[in-house]
Design a protein around this motif. Structure first.
Motif, PDB file in Angstrom:
ATOM      1  N   ARG A  50      56.563  93.633   1.739  1.00 29.77           N
ATOM      2  CA  ARG A  50      56.818  94.909   2.397  1.00 29.77           C
ATOM      3  C   ARG A  50      58.253  95.312   2.105  1.00 29.77           C
ATOM      4  O   ARG A  50      59.185  94.599   2.462  1.00 29.77           O
ATOM      5  CB  ARG A  50      56.608  94.798   3.907  1.00 29.77           C
ATOM      6  N   LEU A  51      58.398  96.424   1.394  1.00 33.40           N
ATOM      7  CA  LEU A  51      59.724  96.900   0.974  1.00 33.40           C
ATOM      8  C   LEU A  51      60.510  95.802   0.260  1.00 33.40           C
ATOM      9  O   LEU A  51      61.698  95.601   0.474  1.00 33.40           O
ATOM     10  CB  LEU A  51      60.507  97.417   2.188  1.00 33.40           C
ATOM     11  N   GLY A  52      59.804  95.058  -0.597  1.00 34.96           N
ATOM     12  CA  GLY A  52      60.438  94.029  -1.423  1.00 34.96           C
ATOM     13  C   GLY A  52      60.630  92.688  -0.760  1.00 34.96           C
ATOM     14  O   GLY A  52      61.060  91.729  -1.409  1.00 34.96           O
ATOM     15  N   LYS A  53      60.307  92.575   0.539  1.00 35.76           N
ATOM     16  CA  LYS A  53      60.484  91.311   1.252  1.00 35.76           C
ATOM     17  C   LYS A  53      59.132  90.643   1.477  1.00 35.76           C
ATOM     18  O   LYS A  53      58.174  91.281   1.914  1.00 35.76           O
ATOM     19  CB  LYS A  53      61.184  91.551   2.588  1.00 35.76           C
ATOM     20  N   GLU A  54      59.055  89.333   1.181  1.00 36.12           N
ATOM     21  CA  GLU A  54      57.787  88.618   1.275  1.00 36.12           C
ATOM     22  C   GLU A  54      57.370  88.404   2.727  1.00 36.12           C
ATOM     23  O   GLU A  54      58.184  88.057   3.590  1.00 36.12           O
ATOM     24  CB  GLU A  54      57.881  87.265   0.561  1.00 36.12           C
ATOM     25  N   LEU A  55      56.074  88.610   2.978  1.00 34.80           N
ATOM     26  CA  LEU A  55      55.510  88.391   4.295  1.00 34.80           C
ATOM     27  C   LEU A  55      54.842  87.017   4.351  1.00 34.80           C
ATOM     28  O   LEU A  55      54.798  86.290   3.361  1.00 34.80           O
ATOM     29  CB  LEU A  55      54.479  89.487   4.611  1.00 34.80           C
ATOM     30  N   LYS A  56      54.290  86.641   5.491  1.00 30.11           N
ATOM     31  CA  LYS A  56      53.636  85.346   5.663  1.00 30.11           C
ATOM     32  C   LYS A  56      52.441  85.218   4.716  1.00 30.11           C
ATOM     33  O   LYS A  56      51.656  86.138   4.557  1.00 30.11           O
ATOM     34  CB  LYS A  56      53.175  85.195   7.119  1.00 30.11           C
ATOM     35  N   SER A  57      52.284  84.038   4.100  1.00 34.58           N
ATOM     36  CA  SER A  57      51.222  83.830   3.114  1.00 34.58           C
ATOM     37  C   SER A  57      50.207  82.794   3.597  1.00 34.58           C
ATOM     38  O   SER A  57      50.418  82.107   4.592  1.00 34.58           O
ATOM     39  CB  SER A  57      51.829  83.391   1.767  1.00 34.58           C
ATOM     40  N   GLN A  58      49.100  82.707   2.855  1.00 36.15           N
ATOM     41  CA  GLN A  58      48.026  81.759   3.159  1.00 36.15           C
ATOM     42  C   GLN A  58      47.643  81.028   1.867  1.00 36.15           C
ATOM     43  O   GLN A  58      47.948  81.502   0.773  1.00 36.15           O
ATOM     44  CB  GLN A  58      46.823  82.503   3.745  1.00 36.15           C
ATOM     45  N   SER A  59      46.960  79.860   1.976  1.00 33.79           N
ATOM     46  CA  SER A  59      46.631  79.047   0.805  1.00 33.79           C
ATOM     47  C   SER A  59      45.153  78.659   0.788  1.00 33.79           C
ATOM     48  O   SER A  59      44.620  78.181   1.785  1.00 33.79           O
ATOM     49  CB  SER A  59      47.504  77.781   0.790  1.00 33.79           C
ATOM     50  N   PHE A  60      44.524  78.860  -0.373  1.00 32.17           N
ATOM     51  CA  PHE A  60      43.119  78.503  -0.568  1.00 32.17           C
ATOM     52  C   PHE A  60      42.921  76.987  -0.487  1.00 32.17           C
ATOM     53  O   PHE A  60      41.981  76.498   0.132  1.00 32.17           O
ATOM     54  CB  PHE A  60      42.659  79.023  -1.931  1.00 32.17           C
ATOM     55  N   ILE A  61      43.827  76.240  -1.104  1.00 34.18           N
ATOM     56  CA  ILE A  61      43.667  74.790  -1.170  1.00 34.18           C
ATOM     57  C   ILE A  61      43.787  74.155   0.213  1.00 34.18           C
ATOM     58  O   ILE A  61      43.086  73.189   0.546  1.00 34.18           O
ATOM     59  CB  ILE A  61      44.689  74.156  -2.155  1.00 34.18           C
ATOM     60  N   ASN A  62      44.651  74.698   1.055  1.00 35.74           N
ATOM     61  CA  ASN A  62      44.763  74.178   2.421  1.00 35.74           C
ATOM     62  C   ASN A  62      43.511  74.466   3.234  1.00 35.74           C
ATOM     63  O   ASN A  62      43.133  73.703   4.115  1.00 35.74           O
ATOM     64  CB  ASN A  62      45.979  74.792   3.127  1.00 35.74           C
ATOM     65  N   HIS A  63      42.885  75.586   2.929  1.00 31.63           N
ATOM     66  CA  HIS A  63      41.693  75.992   3.668  1.00 31.63           C
ATOM     67  C   HIS A  63      40.470  75.151   3.290  1.00 31.63           C
ATOM     68  O   HIS A  63      39.726  74.705   4.160  1.00 31.63           O
ATOM     69  CB  HIS A  63      41.401  77.470   3.395  1.00 31.63           C
ATOM     70  N   ILE A  64      40.278  74.922   1.990  1.00 29.80           N
ATOM     71  CA  ILE A  64      39.040  74.266   1.543  1.00 29.80           C
ATOM     72  C   ILE A  64      39.187  72.750   1.388  1.00 29.80           C
ATOM     73  O   ILE A  64      38.205  72.013   1.452  1.00 29.80           O
ATOM     74  CB  ILE A  64      38.548  74.905   0.226  1.00 29.80           C
ATOM     75  N   GLY A  65      40.413  72.291   1.135  1.00 30.63           N
ATOM     76  CA  GLY A  65      40.629  70.854   0.960  1.00 30.63           C
ATOM     77  C   GLY A  65      40.556  70.433  -0.496  1.00 30.63           C
ATOM     78  O   GLY A  65      39.796  71.001  -1.297  1.00 30.63           O
ATOM     79  N   GLU A  66      41.314  69.398  -0.853  1.00 34.51           N
ATOM     80  CA  GLU A  66      41.403  68.955  -2.242  1.00 34.51           C
ATOM     81  C   GLU A  66      40.085  68.424  -2.782  1.00 34.51           C
ATOM     82  O   GLU A  66      39.698  68.719  -3.924  1.00 34.51           O
ATOM     83  CB  GLU A  66      42.487  67.882  -2.357  1.00 34.51           C
ATOM     84  N   ILE A  72      34.201  71.793  -6.978  1.00 29.45           N
ATOM     85  CA  ILE A  72      33.938  73.133  -7.526  1.00 29.45           C
ATOM     86  C   ILE A  72      34.416  73.225  -8.977  1.00 29.45           C
ATOM     87  O   ILE A  72      33.700  73.711  -9.857  1.00 29.45           O
ATOM     88  CB  ILE A  72      34.635  74.208  -6.663  1.00 29.45           C
ATOM     89  N   VAL A  73      35.628  72.724  -9.235  1.00 36.07           N
ATOM     90  CA  VAL A  73      36.182  72.784 -10.595  1.00 36.07           C
ATOM     91  C   VAL A  73      35.322  71.980 -11.565  1.00 36.07           C
ATOM     92  O   VAL A  73      35.029  72.432 -12.683  1.00 36.07           O
ATOM     93  CB  VAL A  73      37.636  72.269 -10.606  1.00 36.07           C
ATOM     94  N   ASN A  74      34.902  70.798 -11.173  1.00 37.83           N
ATOM     95  CA  ASN A  74      34.057  69.961 -12.041  1.00 37.83           C
ATOM     96  C   ASN A  74      32.747  70.660 -12.362  1.00 37.83           C
ATOM     97  O   ASN A  74      32.273  70.637 -13.503  1.00 37.83           O
ATOM     98  CB  ASN A  74      33.781  68.616 -11.376  1.00 37.83           C
ATOM     99  N   PHE A  75      32.150  71.300 -11.365  1.00 33.73           N
ATOM    100  CA  PHE A  75      30.893  72.017 -11.585  1.00 33.73           C
ATOM    101  C   PHE A  75      31.098  73.172 -12.564  1.00 33.73           C
ATOM    102  O   PHE A  75      30.299  73.384 -13.483  1.00 33.73           O
ATOM    103  CB  PHE A  75      30.358  72.552 -10.250  1.00 33.73           C
ATOM    104  N   VAL A  76      32.200  73.911 -12.380  1.00 33.21           N
ATOM    105  CA  VAL A  76      32.487  75.063 -13.234  1.00 33.21           C
ATOM    106  C   VAL A  76      32.668  74.632 -14.687  1.00 33.21           C
ATOM    107  O   VAL A  76      32.107  75.238 -15.618  1.00 33.21           O
ATOM    108  CB  VAL A  76      33.740  75.809 -12.737  1.00 33.21           C
ATOM    109  N   LEU A  77      33.438  73.573 -14.916  1.00 35.67           N
ATOM    110  CA  LEU A  77      33.710  73.132 -16.285  1.00 35.67           C
ATOM    111  C   LEU A  77      32.446  72.626 -16.979  1.00 35.67           C
ATOM    112  O   LEU A  77      32.245  72.861 -18.180  1.00 35.67           O
ATOM    113  CB  LEU A  77      34.791  72.043 -16.279  1.00 35.67           C
ATOM    114  N   LYS A  78      31.590  71.942 -16.243  1.00 35.54           N
ATOM    115  CA  LYS A  78      30.309  71.492 -16.807  1.00 35.54           C
ATOM    116  C   LYS A  78      29.425  72.686 -17.158  1.00 35.54           C
ATOM    117  O   LYS A  78      28.756  72.694 -18.201  1.00 35.54           O
ATOM    118  CB  LYS A  78      29.598  70.575 -15.816  1.00 35.54           C
ATOM    119  N   TYR A  79      29.419  73.681 -16.292  1.00 36.04           N
ATOM    120  CA  TYR A  79      28.602  74.877 -16.517  1.00 36.04           C
ATOM    121  C   TYR A  79      29.090  75.636 -17.760  1.00 36.04           C
ATOM    122  O   TYR A  79      28.285  76.035 -18.612  1.00 36.04           O
ATOM    123  CB  TYR A  79      28.672  75.784 -15.290  1.00 36.04           C
ATOM    124  N   VAL A  80      30.421  75.792 -17.879  1.00 41.47           N
ATOM    125  CA  VAL A  80      30.988  76.492 -19.032  1.00 41.47           C
ATOM    126  C   VAL A  80      30.684  75.737 -20.327  1.00 41.47           C
ATOM    127  O   VAL A  80      30.379  76.337 -21.365  1.00 41.47           O
ATOM    128  CB  VAL A  80      32.516  76.678 -18.867  1.00 41.47           C
TER     129      VAL A  80
END
Length: 288
Positions: A50-66, A72-80
């Protein structure tokens, strides 16, 4: 387009939102993007400015877990690896703060290869079939899959689509929020925010479409300028009027000084008369 944005900021608040991270957005929009816009939402608003200043952020990895993320990544790479498509390049999975971006051809493809894959995908539905397989395999994860752009699709927790950025606008006092997007049909990555009750969605297919709608909404067309001669004459008249005003004020001051002087002289004359009266020097002239 930049001139339109500059004109637009004079009449309203302007922002952009996209699924890419900020570095990618700066490549697409320009390094001065944070200066051109009041709000900047990368990764659907999980990274926000907002006006060049960073606001509070969120993380996908914290939400879903390592562990779940690796599955998910293993499934995607096998599919590709099993996909039979004309070309494959690199970066099939791109991890971002608020999502993962999956590209069957790979994000390292060239622009001509990107264009070719878009045509191929429309005919063979490579991405939509990929999404169906992921939905089935990870139904327990409550994830949303959003096809956007030419070569990829995004995967993120449900509710973390582009509507996520709207929470950053709460309390700002906006009566109306206009959204412009090209992937506005169901399944596209603009659909959720385009159809959200808090926004007025405008379907566009090019920057020219966006500029036309903006001009019709906010009348951004440049105003006709007066000829230079008119401007010069106007300036001369203005100076003359200014001088007249100054002379008028000076006359008032002179008049006030004159009246004060008269009063002062009258008082002096009165004093002199009284002094003569005390000395018996005053002469009365009596006339019939």
């Amino acid at each position: 387009m930049k001139e339109t944005l500059i004109a637009l900021r004079k009449v309203c608040v302007v922002g952009f939102v996209g699924g890419s991270d900020l570095s990618k957005q700066l490549e697409q929009i320009g390094e001065d993007a944070l200066d051109l816009f009041d709000f900047a939402f990368a990764e659907n608003g999980l990274t926000a400015y907002r006006l060049g200043k960073e606001l509070k952020s969120q993380s996908f990895i914290n939400h879903i877990g390592e562990e779940q993320y690796k599955k998910i990544v293993n499934f995607v790479l096998k599919y590709v690896a099993k996909l039979s498509i004309p070309q494959k390049r690199g970066t099939f999975v791109e991890f971002r703060r608020g999502m993962i971006n999956i590209s069957p051809i790979g994000r390292n493809c060239s622009h001509p290869e990107r264009d070719a894959f878009e045509v191929y995908d429309k005919e063979h539905q490579i991405r939509s079939t990929f999404v169906t397989a992921l939905r089935k395999e990870f139904a327990h994860c409550d994830l949303t899959y959003s096809i956007g752009g030419q070569i990829s699709f995004d995967v993120f927790p449900t509710g973390w689509d582009k509507t996520y950025c709207l929470q950053h606008l709460e309390g700002e006092g906006f009566d109306t929020i206009h959204f412009f997007g090209d992937k506005y049909m169901k399944g596209g990555n603009d659909f959720e925010i385009y159809s959200h009750p808090a926004t007025i969605g405008h379907p566009v297919s090019s920057p020219n479409d966006t500029m036309k709608i903006l001009n019709s909404l906010f009348d951004l067309s440049p105003k006709a300028e007066k000829p230079a001669s008119d401007g010069l004459l106007s300036g001369v008249i203005s100076k003359i009027e200014g001088l007249e005003t100054r002379f008028s004020k000076l006359e008032v001051k002179v008049d006030a000084i004159s009246k004060n002087l008269e009063k002062l002289l009258a008082r002096e004359a009165e004093k002199e008369a009284l002094e003569k009266l005390r000395k018996g020097d005053i002469v009365f002239k009596i006339t019939n």
